[in-house]
Write an enzyme that holds these catalytic residues in place. Structure first.
Site: not given
Length: 226
Positions: A201-203
């Site tokens: 999730d692009r985290l």
């Protein structure tokens, strides 16, 4: 008028791979207090994973006027003092470093969903260290260092090949090839090292080590927002 007539817009995932970034994590609780131990672990992982040229790194330099240039070079050693590479001292990268010693290194270990960015000052290595490494190079690479006046314009490949052949006749195997006086190494002494680990999730995880001022010479470790 050349070029594309319209902007070519790419999809969010142009390769259609739907990368999930689930290969690992990077937590402050388990990360070393200084960057070199973590780099050594990650470099060993890149070698064990069979990545092609795991020691390939993108070296970015800038001229005195601030014009940036980058290119891929090979890491030839690292330790608590910094990161080493070798080149022709008449090259563009060497000219940049003579005017502006600040440099950046990028290790793009994409299959492991990792990258490392190093920033710091580049210092010339001693002639003794240059010679010690030069003697480990294959004979052809030693001749090639003499044959290539790196970054200079030549009329064609034949000039390079003829120069190489003449030098190979001058210094045939298994004889010694002298170290060129225009060739040698640099040590990039880092003031910051950033480790990036892809996460879902692009985290993504980003840990940055920054060298602290003072005689102790410690490192400040911080998490950056992805």
């Amino acid at each position: 008028m050349g070029g594309l007539d319209t902007v070519q817009r790419l999809p969010a995932d142009p390769a259609g791979l739907r990368i999930s970034y689930e290969r690992g994590a990077l937590a402050e609780e388990t990360a070393p207090l200084e960057p070199f131990a973590l780099f050594a672990d990650w470099f060993a992982d890149a070698v064990d994973a069979g990545l092609p040229d795991p020691n390939a790194m993108v070296l970015a330099t800038a001229s005195a006027q601030g014009r940036p240039r980058n290119r891929t070079v090979l890491l030839k050693g690292f330790g608590g003092d910094g990161f080493r590479f070798f080149t022709n001292h008449t090259s563009r990268k060497a000219a940049d470093l003579a005017e502006n010693p600040w440099a950046s290194l990028l290790f793009p270990w994409h299959p492991l969903q990792r990258q490392v960015i190093v920033t710091g000052r580049a210092e010339r290595l001693s002639p003794e260290e240059d010679a010690a490494y030069f003697r480990t190079r294959p004979h052809g690479s030693q001749i090639g260092a003499w044959a290539s006046r790196q970054s200079s314009v030549i009329p064609g490949r034949r000039v390079l090949e003829e120069r190489f052949a003449a030098l190979a006749d001058r210094w045939p195997e298994p004889g010694d090839v002298p170290v060129p006086d225009f060739w040698g190494g640099y040590l990039v002494v880092p003031d910051a090292v950033e480790f990036w680990q892809g996460r879902p999730d692009r985290l993504h995880d980003r840990l940055r080590y920054t060298r602290e001022e003072g005689p102790a010479g410690g490192w400040l470790r911080e998490r950056l927002s992805p």
